[in-house]
Design a protein around this motif. Structure first.
Motif, PDB file in Angstrom:
ATOM      1  N   ILE A  31      -7.985  34.347 -84.932  1.00 48.14           N
ATOM      2  CA  ILE A  31      -6.948  33.954 -85.900  1.00 48.14           C
ATOM      3  C   ILE A  31      -7.063  34.824 -87.156  1.00 48.14           C
ATOM      4  CG2 ILE A  31      -6.231  32.098 -87.477  1.00 48.14           C
ATOM      5  CD1 ILE A  31      -6.962  30.121 -85.181  1.00 48.14           C
ATOM      6  N   GLU A  32      -8.313  35.002 -87.606  1.00 45.93           N
ATOM      7  CA  GLU A  32      -8.537  35.836 -88.803  1.00 45.93           C
ATOM      8  C   GLU A  32      -8.056  37.264 -88.567  1.00 45.93           C
ATOM      9  OE1 GLU A  32     -12.623  36.313 -89.945  1.00 45.93           O
ATOM     10  OE2 GLU A  32     -12.083  36.591 -92.051  1.00 45.93           O
ATOM     11  N   ALA A  33      -8.377  37.787 -87.368  1.00 47.36           N
ATOM     12  CA  ALA A  33      -7.981  39.162 -87.054  1.00 47.36           C
ATOM     13  C   ALA A  33      -6.467  39.328 -86.951  1.00 47.36           C
ATOM     14  CB  ALA A  33      -8.644  39.584 -85.734  1.00 47.36           C
ATOM     15  N   ALA A  34      -5.780  38.240 -86.568  1.00 45.76           N
ATOM     16  CA  ALA A  34      -4.327  38.321 -86.380  1.00 45.76           C
ATOM     17  C   ALA A  34      -3.570  38.382 -87.708  1.00 45.76           C
ATOM     18  CB  ALA A  34      -3.840  37.121 -85.562  1.00 45.76           C
ATOM     19  N   CYS A  35      -4.234  37.959 -88.791  1.00 46.09           N
ATOM     20  CA  CYS A  35      -3.538  37.908 -90.088  1.00 46.09           C
ATOM     21  C   CYS A  35      -3.499  39.295 -90.715  1.00 46.09           C
ATOM     22  CB  CYS A  35      -4.226  36.908 -91.025  1.00 46.09           C
ATOM     23  SG  CYS A  35      -3.376  36.791 -92.622  1.00 46.09           S
ATOM     24  N   ARG A  36      -2.292  39.794 -90.919  1.00 46.08           N
ATOM     25  CA  ARG A  36      -2.114  41.137 -91.478  1.00 46.08           C
ATOM     26  C   ARG A  36      -2.311  41.163 -92.990  1.00 46.08           C
ATOM     27  NH1 ARG A  36       3.744  42.281 -89.637  1.00 46.08           N
ATOM     28  NH2 ARG A  36       3.722  40.045 -89.247  1.00 46.08           N
ATOM     29  N   TYR A  37      -2.369  39.990 -93.618  1.00 47.11           N
ATOM     30  CA  TYR A  37      -2.393  39.944 -95.084  1.00 47.11           C
ATOM     31  C   TYR A  37      -3.761  39.560 -95.630  1.00 47.11           C
ATOM     32  CZ  TYR A  37       2.533  40.118 -94.079  1.00 47.11           C
ATOM     33  OH  TYR A  37       3.743  40.509 -93.608  1.00 47.11           O
ATOM     34  N   GLY A  38      -4.733  39.403 -94.739  1.00 43.66           N
ATOM     35  CA  GLY A  38      -6.075  39.022 -95.185  1.00 43.66           C
ATOM     36  C   GLY A  38      -6.108  37.655 -95.850  1.00 43.66           C
ATOM     37  N   ALA A  39      -5.263  36.744 -95.376  1.00 44.53           N
ATOM     38  CA  ALA A  39      -5.128  35.431 -96.024  1.00 44.53           C
ATOM     39  C   ALA A  39      -6.052  34.383 -95.432  1.00 44.53           C
ATOM     40  CB  ALA A  39      -3.674  34.952 -95.932  1.00 44.53           C
ATOM     41  N   VAL A  40      -6.742  34.724 -94.328  1.00 48.58           N
ATOM     42  CA  VAL A  40      -7.611  33.720 -93.701  1.00 48.58           C
ATOM     43  C   VAL A  40      -8.991  33.761 -94.342  1.00 48.58           C
ATOM     44  CG1 VAL A  40      -8.734  33.018 -91.540  1.00 48.58           C
ATOM     45  CG2 VAL A  40      -6.331  33.752 -91.538  1.00 48.58           C
ATOM     46  N   ASP A  41      -9.518  32.604 -94.748  1.00 43.90           N
ATOM     47  CA  ASP A  41     -10.832  32.495 -95.376  1.00 43.90           C
ATOM     48  C   ASP A  41     -11.645  31.473 -94.599  1.00 43.90           C
ATOM     49  OD1 ASP A  41     -13.058  32.170 -96.907  1.00 43.90           O
ATOM     50  OD2 ASP A  41     -12.013  31.340 -98.660  1.00 43.90           O
ATOM     51  N   LEU A  42     -12.368  31.967 -93.583  1.00 44.95           N
ATOM     52  CA  LEU A  42     -13.095  31.043 -92.705  1.00 44.95           C
ATOM     53  C   LEU A  42     -14.308  30.436 -93.392  1.00 44.95           C
ATOM     54  CD1 LEU A  42     -12.926  32.999 -89.325  1.00 44.95           C
ATOM     55  CD2 LEU A  42     -11.475  31.116 -90.103  1.00 44.95           C
ATOM     56  N   GLY A  43     -14.744  31.045 -94.495  1.00 47.24           N
ATOM     57  CA  GLY A  43     -15.941  30.559 -95.177  1.00 47.24           C
ATOM     58  C   GLY A  43     -15.667  29.486 -96.215  1.00 47.24           C
ATOM     59  N   GLU A  44     -14.401  29.117 -96.387  1.00 47.93           N
ATOM     60  CA  GLU A  44     -14.068  28.136 -97.432  1.00 47.93           C
ATOM     61  C   GLU A  44     -14.779  26.814 -97.171  1.00 47.93           C
ATOM     62  OE1 GLU A  44      -9.893  27.310 -97.801  1.00 47.93           O
ATOM     63  OE2 GLU A  44     -10.204  26.032 -99.559  1.00 47.93           O
ATOM     64  N   GLU A  45     -15.384  26.263 -98.238  1.00 50.23           N
ATOM     65  CA  GLU A  45     -16.167  25.028 -98.114  1.00 50.23           C
ATOM     66  C   GLU A  45     -15.455  23.881 -98.831  1.00 50.23           C
ATOM     67  OE1 GLU A  45     -19.278  24.526 -96.810  1.00 50.23           O
ATOM     68  OE2 GLU A  45     -19.542  26.597 -96.088  1.00 50.23           O
ATOM     69  N   PRO A  46     -15.795  22.635 -98.465  1.00 50.33           N
ATOM     70  CA  PRO A  46     -15.271  21.513 -99.254  1.00 50.33           C
ATOM     71  C   PRO A  46     -15.772  21.617-100.684  1.00 50.33           C
ATOM     72  CG  PRO A  46     -16.291  20.738 -97.218  1.00 50.33           C
ATOM     73  CD  PRO A  46     -16.631  22.194 -97.350  1.00 50.33           C
ATOM     74  N   GLY A  47     -14.985  21.168-101.636  1.00 44.39           N
ATOM     75  CA  GLY A  47     -15.386  21.281-103.034  1.00 44.39           C
ATOM     76  C   GLY A  47     -15.118  20.010-103.812  1.00 44.39           C
ATOM     77  N   ALA A  48     -15.579  20.001-105.053  1.00 46.52           N
ATOM     78  CA  ALA A  48     -15.318  18.857-105.923  1.00 46.52           C
ATOM     79  C   ALA A  48     -15.382  19.322-107.360  1.00 46.52           C
ATOM     80  CB  ALA A  48     -16.342  17.758-105.673  1.00 46.52           C
ATOM     81  N   PHE A  49     -14.528  18.765-108.211  1.00 47.32           N
ATOM     82  CA  PHE A  49     -14.581  19.098-109.636  1.00 47.32           C
ATOM     83  C   PHE A  49     -14.067  17.910-110.443  1.00 47.32           C
ATOM     84  CE2 PHE A  49     -10.564  20.565-107.916  1.00 47.32           C
ATOM     85  CZ  PHE A  49      -9.625  20.152-108.850  1.00 47.32           C
ATOM     86  N   ASP A  50     -14.411  17.888-111.716  1.00 51.70           N
ATOM     87  CA  ASP A  50     -13.945  16.831-112.616  1.00 51.70           C
ATOM     88  C   ASP A  50     -12.804  17.349-113.472  1.00 51.70           C
ATOM     89  OD1 ASP A  50     -15.758  15.026-111.703  1.00 51.70           O
ATOM     90  OD2 ASP A  50     -17.271  15.473-113.262  1.00 51.70           O
ATOM     91  N   MET A  51     -11.906  16.463-113.822  1.00 50.89           N
ATOM     92  CA  MET A  51     -10.752  16.840-114.624  1.00 50.89           C
ATOM     93  C   MET A  51     -10.544  15.735-115.661  1.00 50.89           C
ATOM     94  SD  MET A  51      -6.929  17.228-113.135  1.00 50.89           S
ATOM     95  CE  MET A  51      -7.274  18.567-112.060  1.00 50.89           C
ATOM     96  N   VAL A  52     -10.303  16.117-116.900  1.00 52.71           N
ATOM     97  CA  VAL A  52     -10.050  15.107-117.938  1.00 52.71           C
ATOM     98  C   VAL A  52      -8.541  14.935-118.083  1.00 52.71           C
ATOM     99  CG1 VAL A  52     -10.366  14.478-120.370  1.00 52.71           C
ATOM    100  CG2 VAL A  52     -12.196  15.674-119.132  1.00 52.71           C
ATOM    101  N   VAL A  53      -8.070  13.710-117.940  1.00 52.89           N
ATOM    102  CA  VAL A  53      -6.631  13.437-118.002  1.00 52.89           C
ATOM    103  C   VAL A  53      -6.388  12.213-118.895  1.00 52.89           C
ATOM    104  CG1 VAL A  53      -6.126  14.437-115.738  1.00 52.89           C
ATOM    105  CG2 VAL A  53      -6.671  11.996-115.906  1.00 52.89           C
ATOM    106  N   GLY A  54      -5.157  12.089-119.379  1.00 52.02           N
ATOM    107  CA  GLY A  54      -4.837  10.989-120.294  1.00 52.02           C
ATOM    108  C   GLY A  54      -4.299   9.752-119.602  1.00 52.02           C
TER     109      GLY A  54
END
Lengths: 422, 200
Positions: A165-188
């Protein structure tokens, strides 16, 4: 109001269905900073899964497209997909929201060309069609996806297929290494627009949704009628793909029932009337029987009811069917009492549609946010945590699309007042 | 107005039922959806299904309700009660109405009512049910001629049952200390006559 810590006038909107989109767009266009968080890979929610709206029978693609344009054109509005809100703490004007993200494995470089889907070999369940069919492991959530970006199913990550799938993408848009993430955000302020889920039809045991192939739900009927659905818009019954011409609709399948959902779900009467219209459009000789307790088509919706009722091929039978069996031909057979003629009936159909109701989602994955719910599990505007939390659309209670939009606009105003007011 | 042909309606009947039949305080919840009647496995053998009977209670058709075979043909399978979307204990209400029907003399011809009477007679008298006495009391409750006819018809079966030791000859089975049972029943009748339970 809390005096300590960082303060923010940003409004966090949770859920990217029609209510969340509307809240976010209305608040951003009024000048507020808005972050819209959506759990899935695309905005659109349940509305994107509808074939057409009642009562005008227009397509939701049109309204979604207008909203998407409003999102694109607004710099104050930021959309985060594949993300959930795990917890909200703090006070009005200074909430800390914990956002957790899941990997999409496709970056913003994606052009939506579809080469990755063509390189996929395994197929995965397709929640967009309520799992009536499957999609390639690399797929677009649905044709009206926003962002218009593919997603790669977790199940193929780490396999040779992912590399192809990664090789088929001509635009280099596949990121197989992407990991789950988490962040905090301050909102009103926070607006919960987390929507609903269809009531589990398997719990209506006498109707045999799990036993009889040709007993389906109203949300599945919507996908059968949709040109983007598993049958490309042909209304065929599941067991043998025969055109479903003699169809029964069972109203209040789960709703107004103390064993299931004690409240009226408000949309099912009109949805079934709309489904009758779909069938009468699809087949000149279609016959539809609607089994009802009472038809709740109020206000401007009444003329739609009157229009369907005038059709001699649509019959209204005042009865809550007791059970469904199946004959040798695989036809579902309805059993019950016609309460007007007082006769016991036993009637076979090509297909039966259960008009299941809307169940609250608040109980599914309740974030740690001290959310208050009503007796049925719908989210109410909380007085706790400083009173800066609101609900919009079906998260607040059973509503149709137009009422959800009204509710969302009201929530946008309340949220603006909460972050700006004293 | 009054005459043999005129149906009479007791307009206070629904209220009376709600106040005097166990579980019937929920009758006002009925939305006439038909789930109970449709779910009844012997609905075709009833004068009126439960839904219609509830409508008749509301209409004040006291005599028609109390003489309906619905009260006696109910097998107490509880399908209606379990499926009722409004949580009405339909089975319990039918049982309560059957008791009223007996007390007011509406149930005389019903075989189920006559059998229940014979069954209860044996139970109250001996503390046990005696097949021979219950059966013959039930047969003869329909009249002497019918009793003789039924007894003859079933004589061969009875003899085979005796031979297979499924039915005995001689004195009926009894419990020990029958006086205690009589005292319990007398107290129950006293409470019933007061029209309220001990806790009320």
């Amino acid at each position: 109001m809390a005096a300590q810590g960082a303060r923010s006038e940003t409004i966090l909107v949770v859920g990217g269905g029609i209510a969340g989109i509307t809240t976010a767009v209305e608040a951003a266009e009024a000048g507020a900073e808005v972050v819209l968080v959506e759990r899935g890979p695309s905005l659109g929610g349940r509305v994107a899964q509808l074939s057409r709206y009642f009562p005008k029978l227009c397509h939701p693609t049109c309204g979604l497209e207008i909203n998407y344009q409003r999102i694109r054109g607004n710099r104050r509005l930021r959309v985060i997909t594949m993300a959930t809100v795990a917890a909200v703490t703090g006070d009005r004007g200074a909430y800390t929201a914990r956002i957790e993200t899941r990997p999409r494995h496709v970056t913003a470089r994606c052009t939506g060309c579809g080469d990755c889907a063509r390189a996929s070999q395994t197929r995965v369940p397709n929640p967009y069609n309520y799992d009536l069919d499957t999609v390639p492991a690399a797929h677009l959530a649905h044709p009206m996806a926003y962002p218009m970006r593919y997603v790669i199913a977790d199940s193929v990550i780490g396999t040779p297929e992912a590399d192809r799938i990664e090789a088929a993408c001509r635009y280099g848009a596949v990121d197989l290494g992407e990991e789950p993430g988490a962040f905090d955000m301050v909102v009103g302020a926070v607006v919960w627009a987390t929507g609903w889920r269809p009531y589990d039809a398997a719990k209506l045991q006498p109707y045999g949704y799990e036993r009889h192939a040709n007993v389906i739900t109203n949300v599945e009927m919507e996908r059968l009628a949709a040109t983007t659905g598993p049958t490309l818009g042909q209304i065929l019954r599941p067991s043998d793909a025969k055109p479903a011409k003699r169809v029964a609709m069972i109203q209040c399948a789960g709703s107004r029932d103390h064993n299931h959902l004690p409240y009226c779900s408000r949309i099912c009467c009109l949805a079934s009337l709309k489904h009758a219209a779909y069938l009468r459009e699809a087949y000149a000789d279609a016959e539809v029987d609607i089994y009802y307790i009472d038809i709740r088509a109020h206000d401007k919706l009444e003329s739609f009811h009157a229009r369907i009722k005038a059709d001699p091929r649509v019959r209204f039978i005042k009865s809550k069917p007791a059970s469904i069996s199946e004959n040798e031909a695989g036809d579902p057979v309805l059993h019950g009492e016609d309460t007007l003629t007082r006769d016991l009936y036993e009637t076979a159909y090509d297909m039966v549609v259960l008009a299941i109701g809307m169940a609250p989602t608040a109980g599914d994955a309740m974030p740690e946010a001290a959310l208050e719910t009503d007796e049925y599990g719908f989210i109410v505007a909380a007085e706790t945590l400083g009173g800066g939390m609101f609900s919009a659309g079906v998260a607040a209670g059973p509503l149709d699309v137009s009422l959800s939009v009204q509710s969302a606009t009201a929530a946008a105003l309340k949220a603006i007042q909460a972050v700006r007011g004293g | 107005m009054a005459g043999a042909e005129t149906a009479t309606y007791d307009l206070g009947f629904a209220k009376w039922v709600a106040g005097n039949i166990s579980g019937a305080d929920k009758l006002s919840m009925c939305m006439q959806c038909g789930m109970c009647s449709g779910s009844c496995p012997i609905g075709t053998q009833m004068d009126h299904g439960p839904r219609k009977l509830i409508m008749m209670i509301r209409a004040g058709m006291r005599d028609a309700v109390l003489s309906a075979n619905t009260l006696w043909n109910c097998t107490q399978c509880y399908n209606c009660t379990v499926r009722c979307p409004r949580g009405i204990p339909v089975t319990e209400i039918l049982q309560g109405l059957a008791t009223v029907a007996v007390a007011e003399g509406h149930a005389g011809g019903e075989p189920t009512a006559r059998f229940s009477e014979a069954f209860w007679w044996s139970l109250a008298k001996f503390g046990r049910t005696d097949e021979r006495l219950v059966t013959s009391r039930f047969y003869f409750s329909a009249g002497l001629a019918e009793g003789v006819r039924k007894s003859r018809e079933n004589l061969a079966i009875a003899l085979r049952m005796i031979k297979a030791r499924r039915m005995h000859l001689g004195a009926p089975h009894k419990i020990k200390r029958r006086k205690n049972l009589q005292a319990i029943l007398a107290k129950a009748r006293e409470i019933e006559a007061r029209g309220a339970g001990e806790g009320d």
